[in-house]
Scaffold this motif. Structure first.
Motif, PDB file in Angstrom:
ATOM      1  N   SER A  17       0.877  -1.235  -0.055  1.00  0.00           N
ATOM      2  CA  SER A  17      -0.009   0.155  -0.185  1.00  0.00           C
ATOM      3  C   SER A  17       0.976   1.242  -0.105  1.00  0.00           C
ATOM      4  CB  SER A  17      -0.975   0.076   1.162  1.00  0.00           C
ATOM      5  OG  SER A  17      -0.316   0.625   2.370  1.00  0.00           O
ATOM      6  N   PHE A  18       0.318   2.228  -0.701  1.00  0.00           N
ATOM      7  CA  PHE A  18       0.998   3.556  -0.453  1.00  0.00           C
ATOM      8  C   PHE A  18       1.227   3.995   0.864  1.00  0.00           C
ATOM      9  CE2 PHE A  18      -0.047   3.178  -4.903  1.00  0.00           C
ATOM     10  CZ  PHE A  18       0.886   4.029  -5.414  1.00  0.00           C
ATOM     11  N   SER A  19       0.235   3.968   1.593  1.00  0.00           N
ATOM     12  CA  SER A  19       0.265   4.518   2.927  1.00  0.00           C
ATOM     13  C   SER A  19       1.428   3.852   3.890  1.00  0.00           C
ATOM     14  CB  SER A  19      -1.014   4.557   3.803  1.00  0.00           C
ATOM     15  OG  SER A  19      -1.652   3.240   3.784  1.00  0.00           O
ATOM     16  N   GLU A  20       1.296   2.632   3.859  1.00  0.00           N
ATOM     17  CA  GLU A  20       2.169   1.992   4.850  1.00  0.00           C
ATOM     18  C   GLU A  20       3.630   2.164   4.225  1.00  0.00           C
ATOM     19  OE1 GLU A  20       1.257  -2.295   5.410  1.00  0.00           O
ATOM     20  OE2 GLU A  20      -0.976  -1.604   5.830  1.00  0.00           O
ATOM     21  N   ALA A  21       3.828   2.374   2.811  1.00  0.00           N
ATOM     22  CA  ALA A  21       5.236   2.531   2.353  1.00  0.00           C
ATOM     23  C   ALA A  21       5.767   3.788   2.604  1.00  0.00           C
ATOM     24  CB  ALA A  21       5.227   2.573   0.604  1.00  0.00           C
ATOM     25  N   ALA A  22       4.587   5.039   2.571  1.00  0.00           N
ATOM     26  CA  ALA A  22       4.797   6.215   3.149  1.00  0.00           C
ATOM     27  C   ALA A  22       5.494   6.314   4.585  1.00  0.00           C
ATOM     28  CB  ALA A  22       4.011   7.300   3.137  1.00  0.00           C
ATOM     29  N   GLU A  23       4.824   5.506   5.557  1.00  0.00           N
ATOM     30  CA  GLU A  23       5.127   5.392   6.806  1.00  0.00           C
ATOM     31  C   GLU A  23       6.440   4.876   7.061  1.00  0.00           C
ATOM     32  OE1 GLU A  23       3.285   3.516  11.023  1.00  0.00           O
ATOM     33  OE2 GLU A  23       1.809   3.576   9.163  1.00  0.00           O
ATOM     34  N   ARG A  24       6.586   3.718   6.371  1.00  0.00           N
ATOM     35  CA  ARG A  24       8.128   3.124   6.419  1.00  0.00           C
ATOM     36  C   ARG A  24       9.078   3.907   6.128  1.00  0.00           C
ATOM     37  NH1 ARG A  24       9.079  -1.751   7.785  1.00  0.00           N
ATOM     38  NH2 ARG A  24      11.277  -2.640   7.518  1.00  0.00           N
ATOM     39  N   LEU A  25       8.839   4.806   5.010  1.00  0.00           N
ATOM     40  CA  LEU A  25       9.831   5.498   4.856  1.00  0.00           C
ATOM     41  C   LEU A  25      10.259   7.167   5.213  1.00  0.00           C
ATOM     42  CD1 LEU A  25       9.985   4.761   0.657  1.00  0.00           C
ATOM     43  CD2 LEU A  25      11.410   3.821   2.449  1.00  0.00           C
ATOM     44  N   HIS A  26       8.808   7.236   6.297  1.00  0.00           N
ATOM     45  CA  HIS A  26       8.960   8.464   6.883  1.00  0.00           C
ATOM     46  C   HIS A  26       8.701   9.817   5.919  1.00  0.00           C
ATOM     47  CE1 HIS A  26      10.477   6.203  10.362  1.00  0.00           C
ATOM     48  NE2 HIS A  26      11.388   5.922   9.615  1.00  0.00           N
ATOM     49  N   LEU A  27       7.900   9.459   4.815  1.00  0.00           N
ATOM     50  CA  LEU A  27       7.363  10.259   4.084  1.00  0.00           C
ATOM     51  C   LEU A  27       5.867  10.425   4.056  1.00  0.00           C
ATOM     52  CD1 LEU A  27       9.477   8.989   0.902  1.00  0.00           C
ATOM     53  CD2 LEU A  27       9.993  11.171   2.140  1.00  0.00           C
ATOM     54  N   SER A  28       5.339  11.705   3.352  1.00  0.00           N
ATOM     55  CA  SER A  28       3.957  11.754   3.429  1.00  0.00           C
ATOM     56  C   SER A  28       3.580  10.712   2.028  1.00  0.00           C
ATOM     57  CB  SER A  28       3.624  13.126   3.273  1.00  0.00           C
ATOM     58  OG  SER A  28       4.111  13.644   1.955  1.00  0.00           O
ATOM     59  N   GLN A  29       2.193  10.573   2.173  1.00  0.00           N
ATOM     60  CA  GLN A  29       1.867   9.626   1.122  1.00  0.00           C
ATOM     61  C   GLN A  29       1.717  10.614  -0.576  1.00  0.00           C
ATOM     62  OE1 GLN A  29      -1.729   7.492   1.873  1.00  0.00           O
ATOM     63  NE2 GLN A  29      -2.368   7.305  -0.044  1.00  0.00           N
ATOM     64  N   PRO A  30       1.543  11.878  -0.377  1.00  0.00           N
ATOM     65  CA  PRO A  30       1.586  12.572  -1.760  1.00  0.00           C
ATOM     66  C   PRO A  30       3.150  12.489  -2.156  1.00  0.00           C
ATOM     67  CG  PRO A  30       0.243  13.588  -0.175  1.00  0.00           C
ATOM     68  CD  PRO A  30       0.846  12.599   0.436  1.00  0.00           C
ATOM     69  N   ALA A  31       4.218  12.523  -1.329  1.00  0.00           N
ATOM     70  CA  ALA A  31       5.677  12.377  -1.572  1.00  0.00           C
ATOM     71  C   ALA A  31       6.072  11.211  -2.274  1.00  0.00           C
ATOM     72  CB  ALA A  31       6.358  12.908  -0.310  1.00  0.00           C
ATOM     73  N   ILE A  32       5.421  10.179  -1.594  1.00  0.00           N
ATOM     74  CA  ILE A  32       5.798   8.918  -2.102  1.00  0.00           C
ATOM     75  C   ILE A  32       5.229   8.513  -3.456  1.00  0.00           C
ATOM     76  CG2 ILE A  32       4.087   7.302  -1.084  1.00  0.00           C
ATOM     77  CD1 ILE A  32       6.363   5.516  -0.293  1.00  0.00           C
ATOM     78  N   SER A  33       3.984   8.903  -3.628  1.00  0.00           N
ATOM     79  CA  SER A  33       3.238   9.056  -5.052  1.00  0.00           C
ATOM     80  C   SER A  33       3.973   9.609  -6.012  1.00  0.00           C
ATOM     81  CB  SER A  33       1.576   9.417  -4.584  1.00  0.00           C
ATOM     82  OG  SER A  33       1.071   8.804  -3.999  1.00  0.00           O
ATOM     83  N   LYS A  34       4.493  10.910  -5.502  1.00  0.00           N
ATOM     84  CA  LYS A  34       5.215  11.753  -6.375  1.00  0.00           C
ATOM     85  C   LYS A  34       6.498  11.172  -6.867  1.00  0.00           C
ATOM     86  CE  LYS A  34       7.154  16.485  -7.070  1.00  0.00           C
ATOM     87  NZ  LYS A  34       7.476  17.733  -6.193  1.00  0.00           N
ATOM     88  N   ARG A  35       7.262  10.393  -6.117  1.00  0.00           N
ATOM     89  CA  ARG A  35       8.305   9.695  -6.424  1.00  0.00           C
ATOM     90  C   ARG A  35       8.092   8.553  -7.391  1.00  0.00           C
ATOM     91  NH1 ARG A  35      12.561   9.207  -1.091  1.00  0.00           N
ATOM     92  NH2 ARG A  35      12.518  11.384  -0.509  1.00  0.00           N
ATOM     93  N   LEU A  36       7.088   7.988  -7.169  1.00  0.00           N
ATOM     94  CA  LEU A  36       6.677   6.773  -8.239  1.00  0.00           C
ATOM     95  C   LEU A  36       6.329   7.430  -9.659  1.00  0.00           C
ATOM     96  CD1 LEU A  36       5.922   3.977  -8.676  1.00  0.00           C
ATOM     97  CD2 LEU A  36       3.653   4.144  -8.039  1.00  0.00           C
TER      98      LEU A  36
END
Length: 292
Positions: A17-36
């Motif tokens: 999931s995007f939310s759990e990935a963001a939490e693991r990388l200490h990022l916001s969900q929009p930030a991890i979506s932006k990287r992808l």
């Protein structure tokens, strides 16, 4: 390709999931979506199908996955190669240990490690060996200390190993404790308290009974050996436990067939251990070569 974008892609896949990935990388969900999205734009293709509630890889994503892991492993290995061979060790060390190793082996290792390398921060997770293999595959730890599996995949490397002799045991008041030299046929008449069928211990015991064409009566499976010990000690059945766990509450049954397993420290074949991991492995090898 940007390594941070690749790491975001892999973490989304591994976490599901995007939310759990963001939490693991200490990022916001929009930030991890932006990287992808930046990675997909760079490659000119979609990597994750967003039309389903669950994370699903596209064909392109499936093809990229092994290459992404290899690229990040090589970046990790390059950092290790450029790190000084000696000097003050510092930073973090991520390790996983099975519950049994955590109770009966880990304390003496870590006591010495913290005394010799106080600047290293240890992040420790406890879990069953099967789960540890999966977490190592996802690169969520530097080392794992587990029961070595006879079906271990070739992408795992064993850095340290030692035997863990086991014995058939029963509570001191159990009927089997009164039998001078019980056979497997005698054990087959009583409930067996064993770990889950997926474990190497269960497979070893099951194989012995199959070879003799004898039934096995497994009851209340649990991979917590301390729980199996307790249930055995109160007479709920017989079990197979490491000899180091045997005390006055248990009777070792003089069964002819020997049972053992191998414990060890593992890493990934393509991912080099860092200096902190090497320092811990050196302590493990020394301590297990000269057990108390």
């Amino acid at each position: 390709m940007d390594s941070n974008a690749l790491k975001a892609f892999l973490t989304i896949v591994d976490q599901g999931s995007f939310s759990e990935a963001a939490e693991r990388l200490h990022l916001s969900q929009p930030a991890i979506s932006k990287r992808l999205a930046a990675l997909e734009n760079q490659l000119g293709t979609s990597l994750i199908d967003r039309s389903h509630r669950q994370i699903r890889l596209t064909d392109s994503g499936s093809r990229l996955l092994p290459h992404a892991r290899k690229i990040l492993d090589e970046i990790h290995n390059a950092r290790i190669a450029l790190s000084p061979e000696s000097g003050l060790l510092e930073g973090e060390l991520q390790i996983i240990a099975s519950h049994h190793i955590g109770l009966h082996h880990l304390p003496k290792w870590l006591r010495r490690f913290k005394r010799e390398y106080p600047q290293i921060t240890i992040n420790l997770q406890f879990m069953e060996s099967d789960a540890a293999y999966e977490q190592m595959r996802k690169r969520n730890a530097d080392l794992a200390f587990v029961t070595l599996s006879d079906s271990m995949l070739p992408n795992f490397k064993v850095y340290a190993q030692w035997g863990d002799p086991m014995a058939f045991v029963a509570g001191v008041d159990h009927p089997l404790s009164k039998v001078a030299q019980p056979k497997l046929a005698d054990l087959a008449k009583h409930p067996a308290l064993l770990p889950d069928t997926a474990t190497s211990t269960y497979r070893t015991v099951s194989r012995l009974f199959l070879e003799k064409n004898l039934p096995l009566q497994p009851q209340m499976p649990t991979n917590y050996l301390e729980t199996l010990k307790m249930m055995t000690s109160v007479g709920l059945g017989w079990s197979v436990l490491p000899l180091r766990m045997v005390d006055e509450s248990l009777k070792v049954l003089n069964v002819k067939q020997p049972v053992s397993r191998v414990l060890g420290g593992i890493g990934l074949t393509d991912r080099q251990p860092g200096n902190a991991a090497k320092a811990l492995l050196e302590i493990v090898l020394q301590e297990e070569d000269h057990p108390e």
